[in-house]
Every structure is written in structure tokens, then in C-alpha cells.
Design a protein around this motif. Sequence first.
Motif, short mmCIF file in Angstrom:
data_model
loop_
_atom_site.label_atom_id
_atom_site.label_comp_id
_atom_site.label_asym_id
_atom_site.label_seq_id
_atom_site.Cartn_x
_atom_site.Cartn_y
_atom_site.Cartn_z
N LYS A 149 1.94 6.91 -6.75
CA LYS A 149 0.87 7.85 -7.06
C LYS A 149 1.32 9.29 -6.83
N GLY A 150 2.07 9.50 -5.75
CA GLY A 150 2.58 10.84 -5.47
C GLY A 150 3.57 11.31 -6.53
N ILE A 151 4.43 10.40 -6.98
CA ILE A 151 5.40 10.75 -8.03
C ILE A 151 4.67 11.10 -9.32
N ASP A 152 3.65 10.29 -9.68
CA ASP A 152 2.88 10.58 -10.89
C ASP A 152 2.17 11.93 -10.79
N ALA A 153 1.63 12.23 -9.60
CA ALA A 153 0.95 13.51 -9.41
C ALA A 153 1.92 14.68 -9.59
N ALA A 187 0.83 -1.21 0.00
CA ALA A 187 0.00 0.00 0.00
C ALA A 187 0.86 1.26 0.00
N GLY A 188 1.91 1.25 0.81
CA GLY A 188 2.78 2.42 0.86
C GLY A 188 3.52 2.66 -0.45
N TYR A 189 3.95 1.55 -1.08
CA TYR A 189 4.65 1.66 -2.37
C TYR A 189 3.74 2.25 -3.43
#
Length: 310
Positions: free
Chosen positions: A77-81, A70-72
Motif C-alpha cells: 500500500k505504501g509503494i502504491d501511494a 498484514a505487514g506485507y
Amino acid sequence: MELRDIEIFLTLAEELHFGRTAERLHITPSRVSQAIKKQERGIGAPLFDRTSRVVRLTPLGEQLRDDLYAGYRQILKGIDAAKEAVHGTTGSLTLGTMGPMTLLIGDLLDLFQARHPRARLQHREIQPPSPLDLLRSGEVDVALLWLPVREPDLTVGPVLHTSSVLLMVGADHPYAGRDAVGLEDLGDCALVGGRSIPAYMEETLAPFRTPSGRPIRHDPKVSTWQEALTAVSSAQAAAGVAAEAARFYPWPSLAFVPIRDAPPCEWAFVWRTADDNPLIRALVQAAADLERGAESPAPNTAEHVQEHPV
């Protein structure tokens, strides 16, 4: 544990094969083996049981997989954002609209394209007698439709626009010279009907009964907007339409009469819930920001790509 080592561990936990893991990550099997051994040394216990024939997670490996996954995904997702914030969302988005409705959301489409200059925005025309067909077939990703839309597999976005409802009649129709009509008057004329439309959607523009309960005939049934225009202009029937039709179809053979007691017609983006994607969310976000008056960057004309309706 570095992010790359986490990726190697999670991929091996899924593949349970060193060769396939290496192939997926474009590295060598020895690199996979080294990363896993390094992780096991750091933790102090085996994460995988390995033989010449099979690779299995140990109970400790299963626990680590569950804790890390889940953390990965959240990190990715944060990098993509962050990438989207810099470069804009990319890909292709096909938008379905009815007739002139694209012109009414021109500012919204400009804002979306300015924020995401590398996104390819394409257009398809939706036929009012069959408003959901292109969504169902997958030919459009998102459609601008009048409400309500109450389909269990479709998501409805916020209301973008509200229209009053008019009665479109032929120039020689008895109602053509009136300042307005009421819903009760519709019991004395036939309305154009759709061939592939939920009854609850059709009723917004073409009720099936008057307020007193008189039935309203729906005939003829048409498949396209052009067929509806032809049926009305040739005096075969009348049609309930959004007020924008009077602005964009000022045919001399047509007249548009307000329906004084018809509820307003609301419009919103609709898309397949299972096919939600970043471009759809970006379009909906642009609409919300435009409503709040948020500013946008100037479009990059070198990357601005937009196709004309087909």
C-alpha cells in the motif's frame, strides 16, 4: 528475508502448490523451491510439509503467514501511494451529475484532472426523478446528489455546495409574479413527482405536506428532467428545484419563485461503499483540498483526457 521471498512464501501459503505459485509470480517452480528452502534454513525449521501429492503449512508456517501478511499488505500500500504521488492515480472514473451541476464543480474537476492526468474522467447525466438509478446499476462510480441520502450500501462524502430552494412554475401560474411563496402555499398546487426516488430525498425539494399538515399532491410522475420542464411549462404542475435551475434554464415559459421558509439543499458526492476505489478517494480529497485553498500542479495537457456528457 527479502520482499520477493516474502511474496513467494505468502503466495505458496495461499496456493499450496509450487506450480501454481510459480505461474502466478511468473517465475520457475525451482525458484519457488529455492526461496522456501532458503527461508527454512534461515529460520531453522520447516514452514511446509511437502509430499508428492500435497503441500501443507506447518504450525510454524501458519504463524509466519499470519504475522507477515498484514505487514506485507501495508508495504504494498505504501509503494502504491508513492507511485500515485509521482504519477497520479490511473484508471477510469464515471461521474454522474444533474444538468448544470458539472459547471458548478469545474474548478474541482480541473484540480482532480491536474493531479491525475492519466485518469480518464467520464460523465453521465443523472435524472432528478431517479437520482440513484445509475449508481445502483453501476453505470456511474460516483454521483453528485442532493442530500439527504440514507441508503445503507452508499457512502456520502462531505457537503460540497448548498443551494436555496425555488418553486419552478409556468409563466402563467398564479405564483409566477410573486416575490416569494411559503411552504404552506404548496398545498394549493400540484408538484411534479419522481418515479424512482426515496421519499425522504423527494421531500427535500417537493414536500408531501405543508407545515400545517395539508397534503401536497404529487402529479404527474415524471422520469426525466426534460419531462419535468415540459410538465411545468405546460402548466400541468409546479416543481421544487435547486436555485441553479433558474440560472441555467431561463425559458420564457418558466418562472422561478423563492420559497422563503424552505431549508437549503446540500450537495455531496455519493458512491457505492463496496466499490470504493483510489479514484473516488482522490476526487473527494481534491474537493477537501479545494475547500482549504490547497494549490495544485498545472495539468499535463498531453495526458489530460475528459469525455463530454452522454
